[in-house]
Motif scaffolding. Structure first.
Motif, mmCIF file in Angstrom:
data_model
loop_
_atom_site.group_PDB
_atom_site.id
_atom_site.type_symbol
_atom_site.label_atom_id
_atom_site.label_comp_id
_atom_site.label_asym_id
_atom_site.label_seq_id
_atom_site.Cartn_x
_atom_site.Cartn_y
_atom_site.Cartn_z
ATOM 1 N N ILE A 178 0.862 -1.178 0.000
ATOM 2 C CA ILE A 178 0.000 0.000 0.000
ATOM 3 C C ILE A 178 0.903 1.233 0.000
ATOM 4 C CG2 ILE A 178 -1.744 1.308 1.268
ATOM 5 C CD1 ILE A 178 -2.828 -1.307 0.183
ATOM 6 N N VAL A 179 0.690 2.116 -0.966
ATOM 7 C CA VAL A 179 1.465 3.344 -1.073
ATOM 8 C C VAL A 179 0.529 4.502 -0.754
ATOM 9 C CG1 VAL A 179 2.832 4.807 -2.607
ATOM 10 C CG2 VAL A 179 2.946 2.322 -2.837
ATOM 11 N N ARG A 180 0.913 5.315 0.215
ATOM 12 C CA ARG A 180 0.094 6.463 0.614
ATOM 13 C C ARG A 180 0.776 7.766 0.231
ATOM 14 N NH1 ARG A 180 -0.905 2.872 4.793
ATOM 15 N NH2 ARG A 180 -3.107 2.426 5.068
ATOM 16 N N MET A 181 -0.053 8.753 -0.090
ATOM 17 C CA MET A 181 0.471 10.078 -0.399
ATOM 18 C C MET A 181 0.661 10.856 0.899
ATOM 19 S SD MET A 181 -1.012 13.053 -2.905
ATOM 20 C CE MET A 181 -1.039 11.957 -4.299
ATOM 21 N N GLU A 182 1.851 11.421 1.044
ATOM 22 C CA GLU A 182 2.127 12.235 2.220
ATOM 23 C C GLU A 182 1.254 13.484 2.151
ATOM 24 O OE1 GLU A 182 5.875 14.761 3.817
ATOM 25 O OE2 GLU A 182 6.301 12.790 2.956
ATOM 26 N N HIS A 183 0.692 13.873 3.274
ATOM 27 C CA HIS A 183 -0.197 15.032 3.308
ATOM 28 C C HIS A 183 -0.168 15.668 4.690
ATOM 29 C CE1 HIS A 183 -2.580 11.787 5.026
ATOM 30 N NE2 HIS A 183 -3.330 12.709 5.612
ATOM 31 N N CYS A 184 -0.799 16.806 4.797
ATOM 32 C CA CYS A 184 -0.965 17.419 6.115
ATOM 33 C C CYS A 184 -2.388 17.962 6.195
ATOM 34 C CB CYS A 184 0.069 18.511 6.366
ATOM 35 S SG CYS A 184 -0.120 19.960 5.342
ATOM 36 N N ARG A 185 -2.855 18.063 7.407
ATOM 37 C CA ARG A 185 -4.192 18.590 7.642
ATOM 38 C C ARG A 185 -4.022 19.920 8.368
ATOM 39 N NH1 ARG A 185 -9.351 16.381 7.976
ATOM 40 N NH2 ARG A 185 -8.509 14.304 7.713
ATOM 41 N N ILE A 186 -4.594 20.934 7.794
ATOM 42 C CA ILE A 186 -4.583 22.255 8.421
ATOM 43 C C ILE A 186 -6.045 22.632 8.623
ATOM 44 C CG2 ILE A 186 -3.910 24.669 8.218
ATOM 45 C CD1 ILE A 186 -1.657 23.713 6.319
ATOM 46 N N GLY A 187 -6.439 22.637 9.880
ATOM 47 C CA GLY A 187 -7.856 22.827 10.165
ATOM 48 C C GLY A 187 -8.620 21.626 9.649
ATOM 49 N N GLY A 188 -9.619 21.853 8.849
ATOM 50 C CA GLY A 188 -10.406 20.754 8.302
ATOM 51 C C GLY A 188 -10.022 20.392 6.888
ATOM 52 N N LYS A 189 -8.954 20.971 6.367
ATOM 53 C CA LYS A 189 -8.581 20.716 4.972
ATOM 54 C C LYS A 189 -7.291 19.918 4.880
ATOM 55 C CE LYS A 189 -10.812 24.375 2.463
ATOM 56 N NZ LYS A 189 -10.659 25.166 1.252
ATOM 57 N N ILE A 190 -7.203 19.169 3.791
ATOM 58 C CA ILE A 190 -6.016 18.361 3.534
ATOM 59 C C ILE A 190 -5.206 19.043 2.438
ATOM 60 C CG2 ILE A 190 -5.215 16.164 2.620
ATOM 61 C CD1 ILE A 190 -7.098 14.834 4.347
ATOM 62 N N TYR A 191 -3.889 19.081 2.659
ATOM 63 C CA TYR A 191 -2.985 19.698 1.701
ATOM 64 C C TYR A 191 -1.857 18.719 1.370
ATOM 65 C CZ TYR A 191 -5.308 24.071 2.871
ATOM 66 O OH TYR A 191 -6.246 25.039 3.056
ATOM 67 N N VAL A 192 -1.339 18.875 0.158
ATOM 68 C CA VAL A 192 -0.193 18.080 -0.292
ATOM 69 C C VAL A 192 0.830 19.041 -0.884
ATOM 70 C CG1 VAL A 192 -1.548 15.995 -0.740
ATOM 71 C CG2 VAL A 192 -1.219 17.663 -2.567
ATOM 72 N N THR A 193 2.019 18.522 -1.111
ATOM 73 C CA THR A 193 3.051 19.307 -1.780
ATOM 74 C C THR A 193 3.360 18.672 -3.130
ATOM 75 O OG1 THR A 193 4.858 18.030 -0.828
ATOM 76 C CG2 THR A 193 4.106 19.973 0.419
ATOM 77 N N GLU A 194 4.003 19.425 -3.997
ATOM 78 C CA GLU A 194 4.418 18.860 -5.286
ATOM 79 C C GLU A 194 5.358 17.690 -5.070
ATOM 80 O OE1 GLU A 194 5.802 21.633 -8.245
ATOM 81 O OE2 GLU A 194 4.333 23.126 -7.613
ATOM 82 N N ASP A 195 6.256 17.814 -4.088
ATOM 83 C CA ASP A 195 7.182 16.723 -3.779
ATOM 84 C C ASP A 195 6.432 15.467 -3.339
ATOM 85 O OD1 ASP A 195 9.390 18.241 -4.422
ATOM 86 O OD2 ASP A 195 9.795 18.839 -2.345
ATOM 87 N N ALA A 196 5.380 15.646 -2.540
ATOM 88 C CA ALA A 196 4.604 14.498 -2.067
ATOM 89 C C ALA A 196 3.913 13.792 -3.228
ATOM 90 C CB ALA A 196 3.575 14.938 -1.031
ATOM 91 N N ILE A 197 3.393 14.569 -4.179
ATOM 92 C CA ILE A 197 2.738 13.991 -5.355
ATOM 93 C C ILE A 197 3.756 13.206 -6.171
ATOM 94 C CG2 ILE A 197 1.570 14.528 -7.522
ATOM 95 C CD1 ILE A 197 0.423 17.033 -6.092
ATOM 96 N N GLU A 198 4.904 13.808 -6.415
ATOM 97 C CA GLU A 198 5.952 13.145 -7.191
ATOM 98 C C GLU A 198 6.429 11.871 -6.490
ATOM 99 O OE1 GLU A 198 10.433 14.068 -8.823
ATOM 100 O OE2 GLU A 198 9.061 15.751 -8.532
ATOM 101 N N GLN A 199 6.626 11.934 -5.189
ATOM 102 C CA GLN A 199 7.072 10.776 -4.418
ATOM 103 C C GLN A 199 6.038 9.653 -4.466
ATOM 104 O OE1 GLN A 199 10.018 10.161 -3.035
ATOM 105 N NE2 GLN A 199 9.289 8.150 -2.444
#
Length: 106
Positions: free
Chosen positions: A38-59
């Protein structure tokens, strides 16, 4: 400092334009690669929203590709080598068919 992207912004970066729900699933549950990992995308939660970075998408996509490559290489190693054809098989088959026809079986 990372440049955070909302999931809707991240969708616009991908040529196939997956849904924001797909991105959310990739972050939350991950995606099963061909090798079973299982491969998961690295992300962070700020408040109620989820955010990713370009590096996380590429990884994420690189990790999927690497896992798939490992799977296909393993499959290639497990394949049984092709058996060389018997050059006399066709001749024997013809003789056998001729015999069976003479005997009235075919």
């Amino acid at each position: 400092m990372f440049s955070y992207l909302s999931l809707s912004e991240a969708v616009e970066m991908i040529p196939s334009k997956p849904s924001t729900n797909a991105f959310w699933r990739w972050c939350r549950r991950g995606l099963k690669a061909r090798n079973g990992n299982i491969v998961r995308m690295e992300h962070c939660r700020i408040g109620g929203k989820i955010y990713v970075t370009e590096d996380a998408i590429e990884q994420f996509f690189s990790s999927l590709a690497k896992a798939d490559t490992e799977y296909f290489e393993q499959q290639e190693q497990m394949q049984v080598p092709a058996v060389k054809p018997d050059k006399f098989k066709d001749e024997r088959m013809t003789e056998t068919e001729r015999f069976l026809r003479e005997e009235g079986v075919l």
